[in-house]
Design an enzyme around this catalytic site. Sequence first.
Site, PDB file in Angstrom:
ATOM      1  N   TYR A 258       0.861  -1.203   0.000  1.00  0.00           N
ATOM      2  CA  TYR A 258       0.000   0.000   0.000  1.00  0.00           C
ATOM      3  C   TYR A 258       0.890   1.244   0.000  1.00  0.00           C
ATOM      4  CZ  TYR A 258      -3.343   3.601   1.302  1.00  0.00           C
ATOM      5  OH  TYR A 258      -4.097   4.754   1.327  1.00  0.00           O
TER       6      TYR A 258
ATOM      7  N   LYS B  39       1.207   4.323  -2.812  1.00  0.00           N
ATOM      8  CA  LYS B  39       1.022   5.758  -2.533  1.00  0.00           C
ATOM      9  C   LYS B  39       2.318   6.550  -2.775  1.00  0.00           C
ATOM     10  CE  LYS B  39      -3.358   5.874  -1.772  1.00  0.00           C
ATOM     11  NZ  LYS B  39      -4.254   6.661  -2.637  1.00  0.00           N
TER      12      LYS B  39
HETATM   13  P1  NDP Z   1     -13.507   4.521   0.916  1.00  0.00           P
HETATM   14  O1  NDP Z   1     -13.350   3.040   0.981  1.00  0.00           O
HETATM   15  O2  NDP Z   1     -14.542   5.145   1.771  1.00  0.00           O
HETATM   16  O3  NDP Z   1     -13.746   4.968  -0.604  1.00  0.00           O
HETATM   17  C1  NDP Z   1     -13.029   4.387  -1.659  1.00  0.00           C
HETATM   18  C2  NDP Z   1     -13.665   4.800  -2.978  1.00  0.00           C
HETATM   19  O4  NDP Z   1     -12.885   4.265  -4.053  1.00  0.00           O
HETATM   20  C3  NDP Z   1     -15.078   4.266  -3.145  1.00  0.00           C
HETATM   21  O5  NDP Z   1     -15.908   5.281  -3.656  1.00  0.00           O
HETATM   22  C4  NDP Z   1     -14.930   3.143  -4.159  1.00  0.00           C
HETATM   23  O6  NDP Z   1     -16.086   3.083  -4.982  1.00  0.00           O
HETATM   24  C5  NDP Z   1     -13.723   3.614  -4.984  1.00  0.00           C
HETATM   25  N1  NDP Z   1     -13.045   2.495  -5.603  1.00  0.00           N
HETATM   26  C6  NDP Z   1     -12.347   1.519  -4.975  1.00  0.00           C
HETATM   27  N2  NDP Z   1     -11.909   0.609  -5.874  1.00  0.00           N
HETATM   28  C7  NDP Z   1     -12.349   1.029  -7.085  1.00  0.00           C
HETATM   29  C8  NDP Z   1     -12.236   0.510  -8.396  1.00  0.00           C
HETATM   30  N3  NDP Z   1     -11.581  -0.638  -8.650  1.00  0.00           N
HETATM   31  N4  NDP Z   1     -12.789   1.190  -9.418  1.00  0.00           N
HETATM   32  C9  NDP Z   1     -13.477   2.345  -9.178  1.00  0.00           C
HETATM   33  N5  NDP Z   1     -13.612   2.887  -7.955  1.00  0.00           N
HETATM   34  C10 NDP Z   1     -13.071   2.230  -6.923  1.00  0.00           C
HETATM   35  O7  NDP Z   1     -12.071   5.118   1.264  1.00  0.00           O
HETATM   36  P2  NDP Z   1     -11.504   6.626   1.361  1.00  0.00           P
HETATM   37  O8  NDP Z   1     -12.526   7.624   1.035  1.00  0.00           O
HETATM   38  O9  NDP Z   1     -10.825   6.716   2.659  1.00  0.00           O
HETATM   39  O10 NDP Z   1     -10.381   6.560   0.245  1.00  0.00           O
HETATM   40  C11 NDP Z   1     -10.284   7.468  -0.832  1.00  0.00           C
HETATM   41  C12 NDP Z   1      -8.816   7.687  -1.169  1.00  0.00           C
HETATM   42  O11 NDP Z   1      -8.172   8.275  -0.041  1.00  0.00           O
HETATM   43  C13 NDP Z   1      -8.038   6.399  -1.486  1.00  0.00           C
HETATM   44  O12 NDP Z   1      -7.165   6.668  -2.566  1.00  0.00           O
HETATM   45  C14 NDP Z   1      -7.245   6.153  -0.205  1.00  0.00           C
HETATM   46  O13 NDP Z   1      -6.053   5.427  -0.445  1.00  0.00           O
HETATM   47  C15 NDP Z   1      -6.961   7.582   0.222  1.00  0.00           C
HETATM   48  N6  NDP Z   1      -6.597   7.767   1.607  1.00  0.00           N
HETATM   49  C16 NDP Z   1      -7.437   7.333   2.610  1.00  0.00           C
HETATM   50  C17 NDP Z   1      -7.066   7.525   3.939  1.00  0.00           C
HETATM   51  C18 NDP Z   1      -7.893   7.024   5.075  1.00  0.00           C
HETATM   52  O14 NDP Z   1      -7.351   6.910   6.204  1.00  0.00           O
HETATM   53  N7  NDP Z   1      -9.182   6.752   4.894  1.00  0.00           N
HETATM   54  C19 NDP Z   1      -5.834   8.233   4.273  1.00  0.00           C
HETATM   55  C20 NDP Z   1      -5.028   8.622   3.151  1.00  0.00           C
HETATM   56  C21 NDP Z   1      -5.424   8.408   1.869  1.00  0.00           C
HETATM   57  P3  NDP Z   1     -16.814   1.758  -5.479  1.00  0.00           P
HETATM   58  O15 NDP Z   1     -16.539   0.678  -4.475  1.00  0.00           O
HETATM   59  O16 NDP Z   1     -18.260   2.151  -5.594  1.00  0.00           O
HETATM   60  O17 NDP Z   1     -16.202   1.495  -6.810  1.00  0.00           O
HETATM   61  C1  8X3 Z   2      -4.417   5.752   4.703  1.00  0.00           C
HETATM   62  C2  8X3 Z   2      -3.664   6.098   5.944  1.00  0.00           C
HETATM   63  O1  8X3 Z   2      -2.068   5.157   7.708  1.00  0.00           O
HETATM   64  O2  8X3 Z   2      -3.853   3.705   6.935  1.00  0.00           O
HETATM   65  O3  8X3 Z   2      -3.688   6.034   3.561  1.00  0.00           O
HETATM   66  O4  8X3 Z   2      -1.972   4.161   5.522  1.00  0.00           O
HETATM   67  S1  8X3 Z   2      -2.859   4.703   6.539  1.00  0.00           S
END
Ligand code: NDP
Ligand code: 8X3
Length: 250
Positions: free
Chosen positions: A151, A155
């Site tokens: 992961y 990133k």
């Molecule tokens: P969620 O799981 O709440 O949302 C993830 C979103 O990504 C969903 O809308 C999902 O939609 C979509 N998605 C996942 N796989 C696919 C795919 N194969 N094709 C199309 N869409 C896809 O997580 P977050 O909102 O937290 O995550 C959003 C971003 O933020 C990610 O890139 C994550 O790595 C990043 N992030 C998150 C952090 C956290 O702590 N939550 C911290 C740092 C970064 P659907 O399933 O409907 O396709």
């Molecule tokens: C999501 C934050 O710390 O789970 O990107 O990797 S962490």
Amino acid sequence: MKKTALITGATSGIGRATAHEFAKHGISLILCGRRQDRLDTIKNALERQTDVYTLNFDVRDKEAVFDAINTLPEAFKSIDILINNAGNAHGLDPIQDGSLDDWDAMMDINVKGLLYVSKAVIPIMTQKESGHIINIGSSAGKEVYPKGNVYCASKHAVIAITDGMRIDLNPYGIKVTAINPGLVETEFSQVRFKGNALADNVYKGYKALQAEDIAEIIQFAISRPSHVNIADLLVFPTAQANSVTVKKEL
Ligand code: NDP
Ligand code: 8X3
């Protein structure tokens, strides 16, 4: 003039919150994800505030990505803002125990999916010599933590791609930004731990960032004057100092 934004991963978490935030500012929305029922619900909620169009595709599916973006209706074709947000962690295992399927998912979605969507949208921006691409990276793209291996690699790649985009798109006046959150309370951990009870503890004992906190930062970034580009932003909850240091009261 009214702007148009395409948001991937708009069915949940940061993407959905960003759709709500942009709607408040009257930005036309192209909302993408795989769960059509959720896309429909969000569209219904937001279309009183702005124009909304939904696209259902898996970012891993090259053809589906290009078909969807290349056949947008005229009113939504001129994309000004791309939020590359779709992505997740899959698993949290030492490298020697990691699952090949989890590794494929993270590299295919977080890295290659982001590239496919960008490849489809960038010509629209280079043609009009303007636009703003925001890639959602992570604190995991700044440092590697135990069991984060692939992961974190995905990133780190997002941050490298963001820097590369900023250089190559510089002649076209296109802004490119990486927004890198720490712990945000979304469905992220449900996906990472595949619904396992481990997910329940991730956001306990402290106040994690909320999806709306990141959406407001994204809105701030896209609303800077045309000569200002936020290149790279790292944001933690106050309780978090780095990937492994979180002040919890349990
Ligand atoms: P969620 O799981 O709440 O949302 C993830 C979103 O990504 C969903 O809308 C999902 O939609 C979509 N998605 C996942 N796989 C696919 C795919 N194969 N094709 C199309 N869409 C896809 O997580 P977050 O909102 O937290 O995550 C959003 C971003 O933020 C990610 O890139 C994550 O790595 C990043 N992030 C998150 C952090 C956290 O702590 N939550 C911290 C740092 C970064 P659907 O399933 O409907 O396709
Ligand atoms: C999501 C934050 O710390 O789970 O990107 O990797 S962490």
